[in-house]
Design a protein around this motif. Sequence first.
Motif, PDB file in Angstrom:
ATOM      1  N   ILE B  24       5.512 -54.688 -31.264  1.00  0.00           N
ATOM      2  CA  ILE B  24       5.475 -53.407 -31.967  1.00  0.00           C
ATOM      3  C   ILE B  24       6.706 -53.248 -32.860  1.00  0.00           C
ATOM      4  O   ILE B  24       7.835 -53.318 -32.376  1.00  0.00           O
ATOM      5  N   GLU B  25       6.483 -53.048 -34.128  1.00  0.00           N
ATOM      6  CA  GLU B  25       7.546 -52.729 -35.081  1.00  0.00           C
ATOM      7  C   GLU B  25       7.157 -51.405 -35.723  1.00  0.00           C
ATOM      8  O   GLU B  25       6.129 -51.318 -36.382  1.00  0.00           O
ATOM      9  N   LEU B  26       7.947 -50.400 -35.499  1.00  0.00           N
ATOM     10  CA  LEU B  26       7.587 -49.102 -36.071  1.00  0.00           C
ATOM     11  C   LEU B  26       8.847 -48.316 -36.376  1.00  0.00           C
ATOM     12  O   LEU B  26       9.746 -48.215 -35.544  1.00  0.00           O
ATOM     13  N   THR B  27       8.907 -47.783 -37.566  1.00  0.00           N
ATOM     14  CA  THR B  27      10.020 -46.913 -37.934  1.00  0.00           C
ATOM     15  C   THR B  27       9.445 -45.618 -38.472  1.00  0.00           C
ATOM     16  O   THR B  27       8.533 -45.636 -39.291  1.00  0.00           O
ATOM     17  N   VAL B  28       9.951 -44.510 -37.979  1.00  0.00           N
ATOM     18  CA  VAL B  28       9.530 -43.214 -38.485  1.00  0.00           C
ATOM     19  C   VAL B  28      10.761 -42.527 -39.043  1.00  0.00           C
ATOM     20  O   VAL B  28      11.773 -42.395 -38.346  1.00  0.00           O
ATOM     21  N   ASN B  29      10.674 -42.122 -40.291  1.00  0.00           N
ATOM     22  CA  ASN B  29      11.812 -41.481 -40.936  1.00  0.00           C
ATOM     23  C   ASN B  29      11.716 -39.973 -40.837  1.00  0.00           C
ATOM     24  O   ASN B  29      10.649 -39.414 -40.619  1.00  0.00           O
ATOM     25  N   ARG B  30      12.862 -39.359 -41.009  1.00  0.00           N
ATOM     26  CA  ARG B  30      12.943 -37.907 -40.939  1.00  0.00           C
ATOM     27  C   ARG B  30      11.955 -37.263 -41.910  1.00  0.00           C
ATOM     28  O   ARG B  30      11.837 -37.683 -43.064  1.00  0.00           O
ATOM     29  N   GLY B  31      11.225 -36.261 -41.414  1.00  0.00           N
ATOM     30  CA  GLY B  31      10.307 -35.521 -42.259  1.00  0.00           C
ATOM     31  C   GLY B  31       8.923 -36.128 -42.370  1.00  0.00           C
ATOM     32  O   GLY B  31       8.023 -35.506 -42.926  1.00  0.00           O
ATOM     33  N   GLU B  32       8.740 -37.320 -41.825  1.00  0.00           N
ATOM     34  CA  GLU B  32       7.417 -37.932 -41.898  1.00  0.00           C
ATOM     35  C   GLU B  32       6.474 -37.311 -40.876  1.00  0.00           C
ATOM     36  O   GLU B  32       6.894 -36.839 -39.822  1.00  0.00           O
ATOM     37  N   VAL B  33       5.184 -37.353 -41.190  1.00  0.00           N
ATOM     38  CA  VAL B  33       4.156 -36.951 -40.232  1.00  0.00           C
ATOM     39  C   VAL B  33       3.258 -38.165 -40.036  1.00  0.00           C
ATOM     40  O   VAL B  33       2.460 -38.506 -40.899  1.00  0.00           O
ATOM     41  N   VAL B  34       3.446 -38.824 -38.911  1.00  0.00           N
ATOM     42  CA  VAL B  34       2.742 -40.081 -38.682  1.00  0.00           C
ATOM     43  C   VAL B  34       1.623 -39.864 -37.681  1.00  0.00           C
ATOM     44  O   VAL B  34       1.846 -39.335 -36.590  1.00  0.00           O
ATOM     45  N   ALA B  35       0.417 -40.247 -38.057  1.00  0.00           N
ATOM     46  CA  ALA B  35      -0.729 -40.162 -37.150  1.00  0.00           C
ATOM     47  C   ALA B  35      -0.966 -41.532 -36.542  1.00  0.00           C
ATOM     48  O   ALA B  35      -0.982 -42.538 -37.244  1.00  0.00           O
ATOM     49  N   VAL B  36      -1.143 -41.567 -35.233  1.00  0.00           N
ATOM     50  CA  VAL B  36      -1.470 -42.817 -34.552  1.00  0.00           C
ATOM     51  C   VAL B  36      -2.938 -42.760 -34.151  1.00  0.00           C
ATOM     52  O   VAL B  36      -3.351 -41.862 -33.416  1.00  0.00           O
ATOM     53  N   LEU B  37      -3.704 -43.685 -34.674  1.00  0.00           N
ATOM     54  CA  LEU B  37      -5.131 -43.742 -34.352  1.00  0.00           C
ATOM     55  C   LEU B  37      -5.427 -44.997 -33.553  1.00  0.00           C
ATOM     56  O   LEU B  37      -4.620 -45.928 -33.505  1.00  0.00           O
ATOM     57  N   GLY B  38      -6.627 -45.045 -32.985  1.00  0.00           N
ATOM     58  CA  GLY B  38      -7.023 -46.237 -32.245  1.00  0.00           C
ATOM     59  C   GLY B  38      -8.055 -45.900 -31.199  1.00  0.00           C
ATOM     60  O   GLY B  38      -8.170 -44.748 -30.782  1.00  0.00           O
ATOM     61  N   ALA B  39      -8.799 -46.908 -30.777  1.00  0.00           N
ATOM     62  CA  ALA B  39      -9.844 -46.697 -29.782  1.00  0.00           C
ATOM     63  C   ALA B  39      -9.212 -46.335 -28.436  1.00  0.00           C
ATOM     64  O   ALA B  39      -8.011 -46.516 -28.242  1.00  0.00           O
ATOM     65  N   ASN B  40     -10.028 -45.850 -27.503  1.00  0.00           N
ATOM     66  CA  ASN B  40      -9.547 -45.595 -26.144  1.00  0.00           C
ATOM     67  C   ASN B  40      -8.973 -46.881 -25.568  1.00  0.00           C
ATOM     68  O   ASN B  40      -9.563 -47.945 -25.696  1.00  0.00           O
ATOM     69  N   GLY B  41      -7.822 -46.774 -24.959  1.00  0.00           N
ATOM     70  CA  GLY B  41      -7.244 -47.942 -24.312  1.00  0.00           C
ATOM     71  C   GLY B  41      -6.537 -48.886 -25.266  1.00  0.00           C
ATOM     72  O   GLY B  41      -6.103 -49.959 -24.857  1.00  0.00           O
ATOM     73  N   SER B  42      -6.376 -48.494 -26.519  1.00  0.00           N
ATOM     74  CA  SER B  42      -5.720 -49.393 -27.465  1.00  0.00           C
ATOM     75  C   SER B  42      -4.203 -49.340 -27.337  1.00  0.00           C
ATOM     76  O   SER B  42      -3.498 -50.130 -27.964  1.00  0.00           O
ATOM     77  N   GLY B  43      -3.700 -48.398 -26.532  1.00  0.00           N
ATOM     78  CA  GLY B  43      -2.256 -48.377 -26.284  1.00  0.00           C
ATOM     79  C   GLY B  43      -1.504 -47.265 -26.980  1.00  0.00           C
ATOM     80  O   GLY B  43      -0.277 -47.315 -27.064  1.00  0.00           O
ATOM     81  N   LYS B  44      -2.216 -46.249 -27.455  1.00  0.00           N
ATOM     82  CA  LYS B  44      -1.542 -45.168 -28.175  1.00  0.00           C
ATOM     83  C   LYS B  44      -0.599 -44.396 -27.256  1.00  0.00           C
ATOM     84  O   LYS B  44       0.571 -44.185 -27.589  1.00  0.00           O
ATOM     85  N   SER B  45      -1.130 -43.985 -26.112  1.00  0.00           N
ATOM     86  CA  SER B  45      -0.277 -43.232 -25.194  1.00  0.00           C
ATOM     87  C   SER B  45       0.874 -44.087 -24.697  1.00  0.00           C
ATOM     88  O   SER B  45       2.002 -43.599 -24.551  1.00  0.00           O
ATOM     89  N   THR B  46       0.597 -45.339 -24.441  1.00  0.00           N
ATOM     90  CA  THR B  46       1.657 -46.224 -23.965  1.00  0.00           C
ATOM     91  C   THR B  46       2.752 -46.348 -25.020  1.00  0.00           C
ATOM     92  O   THR B  46       3.943 -46.337 -24.688  1.00  0.00           O
ATOM     93  N   LEU B  47       2.363 -46.417 -26.276  1.00  0.00           N
ATOM     94  CA  LEU B  47       3.344 -46.478 -27.354  1.00  0.00           C
ATOM     95  C   LEU B  47       4.235 -45.239 -27.325  1.00  0.00           C
ATOM     96  O   LEU B  47       5.475 -45.332 -27.371  1.00  0.00           O
ATOM     97  N   VAL B  48       3.587 -44.089 -27.229  1.00  0.00           N
ATOM     98  CA  VAL B  48       4.333 -42.833 -27.207  1.00  0.00           C
ATOM     99  C   VAL B  48       5.271 -42.790 -26.003  1.00  0.00           C
ATOM    100  O   VAL B  48       6.444 -42.427 -26.105  1.00  0.00           O
ATOM    101  N   ARG B  49       4.746 -43.202 -24.852  1.00  0.00           N
ATOM    102  CA  ARG B  49       5.556 -43.147 -23.636  1.00  0.00           C
ATOM    103  C   ARG B  49       6.722 -44.136 -23.700  1.00  0.00           C
ATOM    104  O   ARG B  49       7.806 -43.857 -23.182  1.00  0.00           O
ATOM    105  N   ALA B  50       6.478 -45.269 -24.337  1.00  0.00           N
ATOM    106  CA  ALA B  50       7.568 -46.240 -24.463  1.00  0.00           C
ATOM    107  C   ALA B  50       8.661 -45.689 -25.372  1.00  0.00           C
ATOM    108  O   ALA B  50       9.852 -45.837 -25.087  1.00  0.00           O
ATOM    109  N   ILE B  51       8.252 -45.025 -26.448  1.00  0.00           N
ATOM    110  CA  ILE B  51       9.235 -44.439 -27.357  1.00  0.00           C
ATOM    111  C   ILE B  51      10.087 -43.406 -26.631  1.00  0.00           C
ATOM    112  O   ILE B  51      11.299 -43.331 -26.812  1.00  0.00           O
TER     113      ILE B  51
END
Lengths: 337, 270
Positions: B24-51
């Motif tokens: 995973i390589e991800l950078t979010v800059n100040r003021g951005e609104v980033v939407a994370v999409l993906g199928a169930n179980g694709s790891g979206k929540s895990t990504l958030v929890r890892a962050i």
Amino acid sequence: MSLLTYDFVQRALLAAFVTGLAAPAIGTYLVQRRQALMGDGLGHVALTGVAVGLWFSTSPVATAVVVAILASVLMELVRERGSTSGDVALALLFYGGIAGGVFITGLAGQSAATLNRFLFGSITTVDERDIWVTVALAVVVVLAAVGLAPRLFAIAHDPDFARVAGLRVRGYNLLVSVLAAVTVTVAMRTVGLLLVSALMVVPVATAQQLTRTFKQTLLVAMALGTAAAVSGVLVSANVDVAPGATIVLLALGGFALAWPVGMVLRRRRRVAEPFSDDALDLDLGLELGHDHTVVPEEHGHDHGPDCGHQAVPHGDHVDYVHDGHRHAPHGGHYDEH
Amino acid sequence: MSEQVIRITDGGVVLGGRPILRGIELTVNRGEVVAVLGANGSGKSTLVRAILGLTPLRRGSVQLFGAPADRFKGWRRIGFVPQRTTATAGVPASVWEVVASGRLAQLRPLQPMRRKDKDAVREAIDAVGLSDRAGDGCSTLSGGQQQRVLIARALAGRPDLLVLDEPTAGVDLASQDTFAEILRRLVDQGTTILLVAHEMGPLEPLISRTVVMRDGRIAYDGPPLESFRDVPHAHAHHPAEHRAHVDYSLDVRTPVDRAAHHADGDGGLR
Ligand SMILES: Nc1ncnc2c1ncn2[C@@H]1O[C@H](COP(=O)(O)OP(=O)(O)OP(=O)(O)O)[C@@H](O)[C@H]1O
Ligand SMILES: [Mg+2]
């Protein structure tokens, strides 16, 4: 009430007062964490601690405190690991604790009868020193449970959120567990190890029937616990009954009284609720006749979760199936959907 | 220069012995609104929890507001709406109490709520339209209303970074509109937002960037998309005889890779 002039009765009353205050205070968090039986588990383990004290001829209370604290830390670590094995871990503690207690008491050359004092409490034999230890520990428990209430509440309610808020979740969880262990050993003298869990849980269950907020629950539970403990001692001072059992039965009596009251309260709230302004406000933007019609029939009742008609969620509101068609609340009448 | 609010480098997460996130390589800059999409179980929540440090990384590192996550102290700057859990706690709790726990990061232990804390709580409850229910027990609210309580709790801390895991799941359209307005105001104030969602709905015009997760990897990172199925099909398929890549650490391997290894080695185990 000449009995009240006796020293041992006064001491018993003081001990009952502080345990009645402390046990439900910490019990509220255990109930919130869905660990209502943890007090009981700790009580069983504390028994081993008592036996160790008897064996080494030191103060059984001191060894019980140490062993119960160790067990509480262990239980917390197991709980943290995952939920499925927590239940079994609790069972292991229960049986290990009581078997260890009986076994070591035998080794110490004492009869099981000695254990009875701790199993069922012996509030009338509390001496001066016991009292001060009991009071001091109870004060610590109450101060922590009430003073740290917002934090302990948030952590028990949603540990993930609490961690993201930067709270030391593990530290506070350990604190609650250790305080529970301390409370159990404190209550050992009043209600006894077998019934201590009751004083931690029953007043909370009673309070829940009547309250809507966490803070109310905490305070009402403490009040109820104190009332039960003090009146239990008063009763047993006048009638020849076991104080510990009387305290618990009084607490349970309180629950039996509060339960129907709670039923009525909840029912009233629910009846008042289904058509909260929420749904109506959203609806008011639509003029009548836009895409729906008013139902002309008379309604003998208001539709709601209790009315017996099937509820069907429909967009931003709930329809109720009535005579084969769907009714939706709208202002003072029902629309057909 | 734009400030990096979230930065995750070479992130890998293993749960229950299975690799859940990889590379995973991800950078979010100040003021951005980033939407994370993906199928169930694709790891979206895990990504958030890892962050957020709720799930440990097996590989790589996370930086929050420029500081390594393990030394990060500014938790009060982050608001979090977890993916909804159905369980309500064993003891009643009022809407006010739950939302008030969103202020705890701003308070020392034992410190009582100040006026500005109470104002923030009231404002947050107002913002999600629950002011008339503030004293009610959470368990008497509908699922969507409970979700709004969790949103209010995150807003109460007036965060600089909002991390939301499917905040509008089960929330009705009208309330989603209100929610979009709230977010719009926050974005105007410079709040950074990382948002997991299945349907953009009224939030769509706010999104400045979309990230699509697929099987624990970032499959797309670019201009906003409607849905994770719209990912441009840019990658090349391997020819059949092409050997599978093992481009991550050896202890983070999928069963597929293992099978491929066996196939390469002795041709067995398929
Ligand atoms: N504690 C865990 N142990 C083992 N595997 C897990 C654990 N938590 C999640 N997983 C696995 O990780 C994968 C990703 O889960 P995650 O919750 O991140 O998905 P998601 O994209 O958020 O899905 P959804 O849209 O359903 O919320 C899933 O395959 C899930 O089975
Ligand atoms: Mg998810």
